[in-house]
Design a protein around this motif. Structure first.
Motif, PDB file in Angstrom:
ATOM      1  N   ILE A 320     112.984  15.111  -6.976  1.00 25.58           N
ATOM      2  CA  ILE A 320     111.934  15.594  -7.890  1.00 25.58           C
ATOM      3  C   ILE A 320     111.707  14.627  -9.043  1.00 25.58           C
ATOM      4  O   ILE A 320     110.592  14.459  -9.531  1.00 25.58           O
ATOM      5  N   CYS A 321     112.779  13.970  -9.484  1.00 25.42           N
ATOM      6  CA  CYS A 321     112.720  13.100 -10.671  1.00 25.42           C
ATOM      7  C   CYS A 321     111.658  12.003 -10.520  1.00 25.42           C
ATOM      8  O   CYS A 321     111.592  11.330  -9.505  1.00 25.42           O
ATOM      9  N   ARG A 322     110.830  11.860 -11.565  1.00 23.79           N
ATOM     10  CA  ARG A 322     109.773  10.833 -11.554  1.00 23.79           C
ATOM     11  C   ARG A 322     110.180   9.607 -12.355  1.00 23.79           C
ATOM     12  O   ARG A 322     109.348   8.746 -12.633  1.00 23.79           O
ATOM     13  N   LEU A 323     111.423   9.575 -12.812  1.00 22.47           N
ATOM     14  CA  LEU A 323     111.957   8.447 -13.595  1.00 22.47           C
ATOM     15  C   LEU A 323     111.119   8.176 -14.846  1.00 22.47           C
ATOM     16  O   LEU A 323     110.920   7.039 -15.233  1.00 22.47           O
ATOM     17  N   CYS A 324     110.644   9.255 -15.471  1.00 25.78           N
ATOM     18  CA  CYS A 324     109.828   9.065 -16.673  1.00 25.78           C
ATOM     19  C   CYS A 324     110.674   8.619 -17.865  1.00 25.78           C
ATOM     20  O   CYS A 324     110.162   8.070 -18.837  1.00 25.78           O
ATOM     21  N   GLY A 325     111.970   8.915 -17.823  1.00 26.36           N
ATOM     22  CA  GLY A 325     112.876   8.473 -18.884  1.00 26.36           C
ATOM     23  C   GLY A 325     112.944   9.394 -20.094  1.00 26.36           C
ATOM     24  O   GLY A 325     113.692   9.140 -21.032  1.00 26.36           O
ATOM     25  N   ASP A 326     112.187  10.507 -20.079  1.00 19.83           N
ATOM     26  CA  ASP A 326     112.198  11.422 -21.235  1.00 19.83           C
ATOM     27  C   ASP A 326     113.611  11.928 -21.535  1.00 19.83           C
ATOM     28  O   ASP A 326     114.012  12.040 -22.693  1.00 19.83           O
ATOM     29  N   CYS A 327     114.363  12.243 -20.476  1.00 17.29           N
ATOM     30  CA  CYS A 327     115.708  12.787 -20.699  1.00 17.29           C
ATOM     31  C   CYS A 327     116.613  11.748 -21.368  1.00 17.29           C
ATOM     32  O   CYS A 327     117.421  12.086 -22.238  1.00 17.29           O
ATOM     33  N   THR A 328     116.464  10.482 -20.988  1.00 20.33           N
ATOM     34  CA  THR A 328     117.318   9.444 -21.578  1.00 20.33           C
ATOM     35  C   THR A 328     116.986   9.243 -23.057  1.00 20.33           C
ATOM     36  O   THR A 328     117.851   8.912 -23.848  1.00 20.33           O
TER      37      THR A 328
HETATM   38  S1  SF4 Z   1     113.032  13.797 -17.643  1.00 18.94           S
HETATM   39 FE1  SF4 Z   1     114.648  12.657 -16.603  1.00 18.94          FE
HETATM   40  S2  SF4 Z   1     115.105  13.888 -14.781  1.00 18.94           S
HETATM   41 FE2  SF4 Z   1     113.134  14.595 -15.572  1.00 18.94          FE
HETATM   42  S3  SF4 Z   1     111.630  13.383 -14.446  1.00 18.94           S
HETATM   43 FE3  SF4 Z   1     112.010  12.299 -16.361  1.00 18.94          FE
HETATM   44  S4  SF4 Z   1     113.651  10.836 -15.830  1.00 18.94           S
HETATM   45 FE4  SF4 Z   1     113.599  12.364 -14.200  1.00 18.94          FE
END
Ligand code: SF4
Ligand code: SF4
Length: 384
Positions: A320-328
């Protein structure tokens, strides 16, 4: 302090129905005194998302609140919230809250624009807060929460909603500074002591159950609540969704200070009572069993560490992860990073550094992060 909580039915987001329900509730719980004042309305946004996801306070609810406050003679109405990862010039477009604010003649405030230091000399955990300057500009702050579950704090409502007055990513270090539920709750209560919110109007028409506040499921509740007493409102709302209200860390800490209430028995319900409205099958976050402070103290440190490792942790669904990087970016303890190349590129979590604040789970826009129980083997051998 006024201890009335008015709870009334409101089954839909039809504008006139919501307005009528809010007016009935506000008339029944006196204390909304805004005549001639600058008022700051604080809806709950988490991250910008469409109303049907039930993450943010509904725009029709905000519209009814602005209408009511205008009618009661407010001189100026400011509206704002600051999601965990606020981009410059954030206008709450997807949630519809920005558009409603403009259409109703209120002013949308960018919380990151200017900050103000708000002292809290009587604070237990925090003696001063750096908040949006709108708090200082306003004569009174009104909390507009949505009734939701919360992975870290079990339930989020009127008092917890004020956390968004801390601009954008400045919220993350608070989780590092106050890593336990109890210390984080004390900070939230301090924030309420510092801001002294004037009133709260709760959107419990469609709330959120399951893994809230950002990844749960919409749940029809069909209620609105109004009260000048935010603790009393939270005790009532958490009871409706089936929590023993004093198991909610923020409410427990707030009650212990005796500022808002000395006992839940002091709450008056001029309309409906929460004990007649309980939803038995509401999906809640399971309460963590606590061994009590003395047991904690007596346990040898390695055992305490091991128990911490058994705490449910965030795990990423790579499909599911789109590698948007928000979590990091939101992770205050720097436990997450994106590693690898091409198809191997993925978000990695260092579970030895992770403090289980669940901010990553809250912020992920595609629900790719689940909070999972940790098996004994994983905790023992540190496998991820
Ligand atoms: S917030 Fe993290 S886990 Fe969620 S899609 Fe973005 S990179 Fe993936
Ligand atoms: S990985 Fe997630 S739960 Fe762990 S510290 Fe970072 S944001 Fe919090």
């Amino acid at each position: 302090m006024n201890t009335q909580v008015a709870i009334t039915r409101c089954e839909t987001y039809e504008a006139e129905t919501v307005y009528a329900a809010l007016r009935l509730a506000v008339d029944a719980a006196p204390g909304l005194d805004v005549s001639g004042k600058t008022v700051l309305l604080k809806p709950n946004i988490v991250f910008d998302s469409p109303p049907e996801k039930a993450i943010a306070t509904h725009p029709v609810f905000l519209e009814a609140a602005i209408r009511l406050i205008k009618e009661r003679g407010a001189a100026r109405i400011l509206v704002g919230d600051s999601p965990g990862l606020q981009t410059p010039n954030f206008t709450a477009k997807l949630s519809g809250l920005g558009e409603v604010t403009k259409r109703m003649g209120a002013e949308w405030v960018d919380f990151t624009r200017e900050k103000a230091d708000i002292p809290c000399p009587e604070g237990k955990a925090q003696k001063q807060f750096s908040l949006t300057a709108a708090v200082r500009e306003a004569d009174c702050v009104i909390s507009l929460p949505k009734l939701k579950t919360h992975q870290l704090m079990y339930y989020t409502g009127a008092m917890k909603n004020l956390f968004g007055l801390i601009p954008s990513v400045a919220k993350s270090p608070m989780h590092v500074r106050f890593p336990s539920r109890e210390s984080f709750a004390a900070m939230i209560v301090d924030l309420n002591v510092a801001v002294k919110p004037h009133y709260a109007l709760m959107d419990a028409i469609i709330g959120m159950e399951g893994p809230g506040p950002g990844s749960g499921d919409p749940r029809h509740i069909g209620l609105v609540l109004a009260s000048p007493n935010l603790l009393a409102m939270d005790l009532a709302a958490s009871e409706i969704v089936g929590y023993p209200p004093l198991e909610i860390p923020v409410s427990r800490d707030a009650l212990s200070r005796g500022i808002w209430l000395r006992s839940p028995s002091e709450i008056e319900y001029p309309l409906l009572r929460p004990d007649t409205l309980r939803i038995p099958d509401f999906k809640k976050i399971p309460l963590k069993k606590s061994g009590g402070q003395l047991t904690e103290f007596l346990l040898p440190k390695p055992f305490r560490k091991f128990r911490e490792r058994l705490t449910p942790r965030p795990e990423i669904d790579r499909s599911i992860c789109r590698l948007c990087g928000d979590c990091t970016r939101i992770c205050g303890s720097k436990a997450m990073h994106i590693a690898g190349e091409g198809p191997e590129k993925q978000v990695r979590i260092d579970y030895n550094t992770c403090i289980r604040c669940y901010c990553c789970h809250e912020i992920c826009p595609v629900k790719a992060i689940e909070i999972r129980k940790v098996s004994f083997g994983k905790a023992l051998f540190g496998r991820s």
